[in-house]
Design an enzyme around this catalytic site. Structure first.
Site, PDB file in Angstrom:
ATOM      1  N   CYS A   1       0.835  -1.202   0.000  1.00 36.97           N
ATOM      2  CA  CYS A   1       0.000   0.000   0.000  1.00 36.97           C
ATOM      3  C   CYS A   1       0.874   1.258   0.000  1.00 36.97           C
ATOM      4  CB  CYS A   1      -0.978  -0.036   1.170  1.00 36.97           C
ATOM      5  SG  CYS A   1      -2.371   1.109   0.969  1.00 36.97           S
TER       6      CYS A   1
ATOM      7  N   HIS B   1      -3.912  -5.204   1.089  1.00 35.46           N
ATOM      8  CA  HIS B   1      -3.831  -5.592   2.491  1.00 35.46           C
ATOM      9  C   HIS B   1      -4.384  -7.013   2.619  1.00 35.46           C
ATOM     10  CE1 HIS B   1      -2.600  -1.721   3.956  1.00 35.46           C
ATOM     11  NE2 HIS B   1      -3.614  -1.131   3.358  1.00 35.46           N
TER      12      HIS B   1
END
Length: 494
Positions: free
Chosen positions: A330, A435
């Site tokens: 991310c 994630h």
């Protein structure tokens, strides 16, 4: 709606742990229950099937209850951004960035209405709600605007459990002080006390418990001994205490960014018996581990600046040049590129920032926040594995358009959906937006086998279940522990 509430004398008393265990205990008894936390402040978030963002702890509690997470379980999520500001998530959606003072002026009434609306919706579908408070219910300077402790308990007329952490010391004073600072109607809801994290001989507490029960008129319903059971931490205080020094076959270093987010991503790695995880402060030398992970960040640009100013950026470049492996997730993925652009100055005072120059990509920070679950298939390190995860980020990443591109390598897609991640030619730099990537058992094992094979170690079996099955074992262990040491009868009978 039938309900109970769990509050604590302090932060980290064990509210989330006990709430989660109670959810699993009641679910095993056949109750149709739901967890609830009106307001949570945390950097670990989860994305529901509807694309809403909630605290990761409430997602775990939902799984403990045997149901899917939903936004009504955590209607208000505050995500600290530094400089005394937080991003406000209302009903699963980003509502703005505000300071603590402005938050209560702008969101108190709106937040309480959201809490009531969420409880009303949950009441239609569930027979019982297990509520969790936040921090302490007796913060005098905050009580008048506390949205998530005794205000919720009073609204539901919920019998309430008060949890105290005895490992810190001063447990009896914490309990008595908390009760004295509650008003009479709030104290009347406290039906039991639990002493958590006790080390030593249980009988040594008997005289103290007898005094406490006589003084407060409230029974001590249980004493939970200290146990080393892996459980999702909500914020970085727990992370700071996790400094594993034991070396194993594979050693992975995770950078402890100033604004680290979603470090629950690494629980599946932590559960691997052959893997040692250590969290590295930016003022410490990087060394030469088997892999370095740059985790998610709430403010990519500020943490990128911190990497440069601390010297870790240069150490990472030298580490990769010497054959090291780096994975960015991310915000960490965004940092790996040549540039990060912030045209609207959403995160900083400039419009462009130098990246780590480890991948030929660039990222543009955008006002729109991408929050969604994703399903795809792997391409690297081995093709064809089904992959699930979720995105929570602001920004779009693309191949570098610089005419003076310094990095002469080709990007290869990690997944069939190439927008979710890439790896370079020699598989030394990996980056992805997903994630929960390590929750995928086959992908995790293949990535670890890549590290193992580089060291001449044999591969581990890859035909393993996803981490959710291991998590089920942990949830049952939590429930077994709490059920053994806490008498829930007074709370459930009320």
């Amino acid at each position: 709606m039938k309900a109970m509430m769990v509050v604590g004398t302090t932060s980290h008393a064990g509210k989330s742990f006990i709430t989660t265990a109670i959810c699993r205990i009641l679910a095993r008894r056949g109750w149709h229950i739901t967890p609830f936390k009106g307001q949570n402040m945390a950097l670990n978030a989860y994305v529901t099937t509807t694309g809403g963002e909630i605290g990761y702890a409430q997602a775990v509690q939902a799984w403990a209850a045997g149901i899917n997470p939903r936004v009504e379980m955590n209607p208000i999520l505050l995500k600290p951004q530094g400089n005394m500001t937080s991003q406000v998530i209302l009903g699963g959606k980003a509502a703005g960035i505000t300071t603590a003072t402005n938050y209560y002026e702008q969101y108190f009434d709106k937040g309480w209405n959201m809490i009531v609306h969420s409880l009303e919706r949950l009441a239609v579908e569930y027979d019982f709600v297990v509520c969790e408070g936040a921090g302490s219910p007796a913060e005098i300077n905050l009580k008048h605007r506390d949205l998530t402790n005794m205000r919720v308990a009073k609204y539901l007329n919920a019998p309430t459990l008060l949890v105290v952490d005895i490992d810190r010391g001063g447990a009896f004073a914490h309990v008595v002080g908390t009760l004295q600072l509650l008003d009479e109607s709030e104290r009347a809801l406290i039906k039991g006390i639990v002493i958590n994290k006790f080390r030593g001989q249980r009988s040594l507490l008997d005289s103290g418990i007898e005094w406490l029960e006589n003084y407060t008129g409230i029974p001590v319903l249980g004493v939970i001994p200290w146990r080393e059971i892996s459980f999702s931490a909500e914020d970085s205080l727990d992370l700071l205490e996790r400094r594993r020094k034991e070396q194993k076959e594979i050693n992975v270093t995770i950078l402890r960014l100033p604004h680290i987010a979603n470090f629950t991503d690494f629980e599946p790695l932590d559960a691997e018996k052959t893997v040692s995880i250590s969290y590295l402060d930016l003022n410490e030398p990087l060394g030469y581990p088997d892999a370095v992970i740059i985790p998610g960040s709430k403010t990519t640009i500020n943490d990128l600046i911190a990497l440069h100013e601390s010297g870790i950026a240069k150490q990472l470049q030298d580490y990769v040049a010497a054959g090291g492996i780096v994975l960015g997730i991310c915000g960490g993925f965004q940092m790996l590129g040549e540039m990060v652009f912030d045209p609207d100055q959403l995160e900083g005072n400039n419009v462009s920032y130098a990246g780590l120059n480890l991948l030929p990509i660039e990222t543009v920070i955008t006002p729109e926040k991408i929050v969604r679950q994703r399903h795809t298939c792997s391409v690297y390190p081995y093709p064809g594995f089904p992959i699930t995860g979720y995105e929570i980020h602001q920004g779009v990443t693309r191949s570098s358009k610089s005419p003076h591109q310094r990095i002469k390598t080709t990007n290869h897609p990690l997944f069939e959906d190439g927008s979710l991640g890439i790896v370079n030619d020699n598989q030394s730099v990996w980056g992805c937006y997903l994630h929960g990537i390590f929750d995928n058992g086959a992908w995790r094992r293949n990535w670890l086998n890549y590290l193992r094979n580089r060291r001449g170690l044999p591969s581990l079996p890859t035909g393993i279940a996803n981490y959710r099955e291991q998590r089920e074992t942990v949830l049952n262990q939590l429930a077994d522990l709490v059920e053994q040491y806490i008498d829930l009868t007074p709370l459930l009978n009320n």
